[in-house]
Design a protein around this motif. Sequence first.
Motif, mmCIF file in Angstrom:
data_model
loop_
_atom_site.group_PDB
_atom_site.id
_atom_site.type_symbol
_atom_site.label_atom_id
_atom_site.label_comp_id
_atom_site.label_asym_id
_atom_site.label_seq_id
_atom_site.Cartn_x
_atom_site.Cartn_y
_atom_site.Cartn_z
ATOM 1 N N MET A 1 0.841 -1.202 0.000
ATOM 2 C CA MET A 1 0.000 0.000 0.000
ATOM 3 C C MET A 1 0.868 1.241 0.000
ATOM 4 N N GLY A 2 0.659 2.145 -0.917
ATOM 5 C CA GLY A 2 1.463 3.349 -1.014
ATOM 6 C C GLY A 2 1.016 4.408 -0.041
ATOM 7 N N ALA A 3 1.891 5.392 0.155
ATOM 8 C CA ALA A 3 1.599 6.450 1.124
ATOM 9 C C ALA A 3 0.578 7.435 0.603
ATOM 10 N N THR A 4 0.211 7.348 -0.678
ATOM 11 C CA THR A 4 -0.685 8.343 -1.250
ATOM 12 C C THR A 4 -2.088 7.799 -1.482
ATOM 13 N N MET A 5 -2.444 6.674 -0.866
ATOM 14 C CA MET A 5 -3.744 6.108 -1.124
ATOM 15 C C MET A 5 -4.297 5.463 0.140
ATOM 16 N N THR A 6 -5.593 5.209 0.114
ATOM 17 C CA THR A 6 -6.254 4.454 1.165
ATOM 18 C C THR A 6 -6.766 3.158 0.565
ATOM 19 N N ALA A 7 -6.377 2.033 1.159
ATOM 20 C CA ALA A 7 -6.799 0.726 0.671
ATOM 21 C C ALA A 7 -8.022 0.266 1.460
ATOM 22 N N ILE A 8 -8.990 -0.280 0.757
ATOM 23 C CA ILE A 8 -10.231 -0.735 1.379
ATOM 24 C C ILE A 8 -10.283 -2.262 1.366
ATOM 25 N N TRP A 9 -10.614 -2.842 2.503
ATOM 26 C CA TRP A 9 -10.869 -4.283 2.600
ATOM 27 C C TRP A 9 -12.278 -4.456 3.138
ATOM 28 N N ASP A 10 -13.110 -5.178 2.398
ATOM 29 C CA ASP A 10 -14.527 -5.296 2.747
ATOM 30 C C ASP A 10 -14.939 -6.756 2.673
ATOM 31 N N ALA A 11 -15.410 -7.300 3.786
ATOM 32 C CA ALA A 11 -15.803 -8.710 3.847
ATOM 33 C C ALA A 11 -17.093 -8.998 3.103
ATOM 34 N N SER A 12 -17.882 -7.974 2.790
ATOM 35 C CA SER A 12 -19.184 -8.207 2.169
ATOM 36 C C SER A 12 -19.070 -8.812 0.780
ATOM 37 N N SER A 13 -17.890 -8.702 0.159
ATOM 38 C CA SER A 13 -17.701 -9.254 -1.178
ATOM 39 C C SER A 13 -17.343 -10.738 -1.144
ATOM 40 N N MET A 14 -17.238 -11.326 0.056
ATOM 41 C CA MET A 14 -16.799 -12.715 0.197
ATOM 42 C C MET A 14 -17.944 -13.610 0.642
ATOM 43 N N PRO A 15 -17.868 -14.891 0.332
ATOM 44 C CA PRO A 15 -18.857 -15.835 0.865
ATOM 45 C C PRO A 15 -18.819 -15.821 2.393
ATOM 46 N N PRO A 16 -19.954 -15.877 3.048
ATOM 47 C CA PRO A 16 -19.983 -15.787 4.524
ATOM 48 C C PRO A 16 -19.045 -16.751 5.231
ATOM 49 N N GLN A 17 -18.937 -17.988 4.732
ATOM 50 C CA GLN A 17 -18.115 -18.983 5.418
ATOM 51 C C GLN A 17 -16.622 -18.700 5.318
ATOM 52 N N GLU A 18 -16.229 -17.781 4.430
ATOM 53 C CA GLU A 18 -14.813 -17.465 4.255
ATOM 54 C C GLU A 18 -14.392 -16.179 4.964
ATOM 55 N N ARG A 19 -15.336 -15.433 5.493
ATOM 56 C CA ARG A 19 -15.025 -14.099 6.000
ATOM 57 C C ARG A 19 -14.112 -14.105 7.219
ATOM 58 N N ALA A 20 -14.364 -14.981 8.168
ATOM 59 C CA ALA A 20 -13.565 -14.996 9.396
ATOM 60 C C ALA A 20 -12.114 -15.321 9.099
ATOM 61 N N ASP A 21 -11.867 -16.353 8.290
ATOM 62 C CA ASP A 21 -10.490 -16.728 7.962
ATOM 63 C C ASP A 21 -9.811 -15.660 7.115
ATOM 64 N N ALA A 22 -10.558 -15.060 6.182
ATOM 65 C CA ALA A 22 -9.978 -14.028 5.332
ATOM 66 C C ALA A 22 -9.572 -12.817 6.158
ATOM 67 N N LEU A 23 -10.392 -12.454 7.137
ATOM 68 C CA LEU A 23 -10.050 -11.317 7.992
ATOM 69 C C LEU A 23 -8.798 -11.619 8.796
ATOM 70 N N ARG A 24 -8.719 -12.805 9.381
ATOM 71 C CA ARG A 24 -7.546 -13.167 10.182
ATOM 72 C C ARG A 24 -6.273 -13.113 9.338
ATOM 73 N N GLU A 25 -6.366 -13.624 8.119
ATOM 74 C CA GLU A 25 -5.206 -13.613 7.233
ATOM 75 C C GLU A 25 -4.816 -12.185 6.846
ATOM 76 N N PHE A 26 -5.804 -11.354 6.558
ATOM 77 C CA PHE A 26 -5.522 -9.972 6.174
ATOM 78 C C PHE A 26 -4.878 -9.209 7.320
ATOM 79 N N LEU A 27 -5.412 -9.361 8.522
ATOM 80 C CA LEU A 27 -4.833 -8.670 9.673
ATOM 81 C C LEU A 27 -3.395 -9.104 9.901
ATOM 82 N N GLY A 28 -3.144 -10.402 9.803
ATOM 83 C CA GLY A 28 -1.799 -10.902 10.019
ATOM 84 C C GLY A 28 -0.805 -10.352 9.027
ATOM 85 N N THR A 29 -1.257 -10.092 7.797
ATOM 86 C CA THR A 29 -0.369 -9.601 6.748
ATOM 87 C C THR A 29 -0.175 -8.098 6.819
ATOM 88 N N GLU A 30 -1.252 -7.359 7.029
ATOM 89 C CA GLU A 30 -1.216 -5.902 6.896
ATOM 90 C C GLU A 30 -1.042 -5.150 8.211
#
Length: 328
Positions: A1-30
Motif C-alpha cells: 500500500m502506497g503512502a498516497t492512497m487508502t486501501a479498502i478491505w470489505d468482507a461483504s464481497s466474500m462468501p460468509p463462510q470465508e469471512r472470518a479466515d480471510a479477515l484473520r489472514e488480512f490482519l496478520g499480513t497488513e
Amino acid sequence: MGATMTAIWDASSMPPQERADALREFLGTEIGPLEVDHKVPPQDIQVRLALSDLGSTGLCSARSSGLIGRRTSKQARDDTPPTLVLALQRSGTGMVLQSGREAVLRPGEFALCDTTLPYTLAFQQGMNTHFYFIPLSEVALPHDALRRICAVSMGERTPMEGLASNHLTRVAEAPELRTGSYAEQLAQPSVELVRALLATHVDHLGLAREPLHESMTGRIVEYMRQHLAEPDLSATRIARAHNISVRYLYVLLERSGISLGDWIRARRLEECRKALAKPTSRAVTIASIARRWGFTDPAHFSRAFRETYGVTPREWRATRAPATSAPR
C-alpha cells in the motif's frame, strides 16, 4: 500500500463462510497477528477496513459487527517492530484491556495498547473505531512508563486530551487529509501531538523521574532529527553531545525500541523519498538529494532505497511526475 492512497478491505464481497479466515489472514499480513472471535453467525459477519499510511504511522478505520480481538502472548513475541496502537472511538462503545487494566471507550475517547504485550479489544455490539499505529521509536518515551498508561481512557479529562482527540478524528475522517501530500505533512505533527500528550501523563504519574535521566531519550531523538542530514551523525557524536557513553546511549535507545542505525537510515530514506516526489525537485539530481540527507555513496543509497520501497529512486521519481527533463 502506497503512502498516497487508502486501501479498502470489505468482507461483504466474500462468501460468509470465508469471512472470518480471510479477515484473520488480512490482519496478520497488513497490521499484525490477532485472534478474532466474532459475536455473530458467519452470515452476519460484516467488516470494512480503510487503511492508510501517514509517513511512519499507520491508520486503520474499522467498522464491523460485534467481535473481540486478542493479541496473545505468543503473538506479542513476534518480530514485528514494537508499536503503540491508539484506538479512537467513533460511535458506540468499546473496551481496551491490557496488563490488568480496562479502558471503556465512548465516542471521542481513546486508549493505547502496546503490541509487545498481550491485549484485548472488545466490541460486543459492533466496532466503529479508528486505529493509529505508532512505532515505539517515534514516541521516544521510556517504554516502562508507556506501558503503565496503556488501557487508560483519555479524551475528555484535559484540554490536551481534547486537542488530540479532535485532531486525530479530523485526520482520520477527512479523505483529503489521509492521502497524498497532506498525509505526509501531517504525520510528524500528529506523532508529536500524541507524544506531548503522553509526556504529560508520564510526568503526572512521576514515571519520567524513575530515574530522571530516562527523559534523556526524548532529547536524544530530537537531536537526531535536527542533525539528520549531516553525514557525520554517529553514536559517538550523539553520546558526546549528551555527555554520556556510547554504551549507555545504546541502552537508552534500546529501552525505547530504537535501533540507532536503522532509525537514522529509515528517516533519511523517507526524506529522500519525499524530496524525489516533489515537482520542484525535478531540476535536482538524485545524487544531490541523497547527499543532502547524508548518503555519500550513490550506489549504496540506490540499493537501500530499493530494498525499502521496492523501486529505484529513478523509478519512484518517474511515478510521481513526468520524467521528460529529469536529471540523472
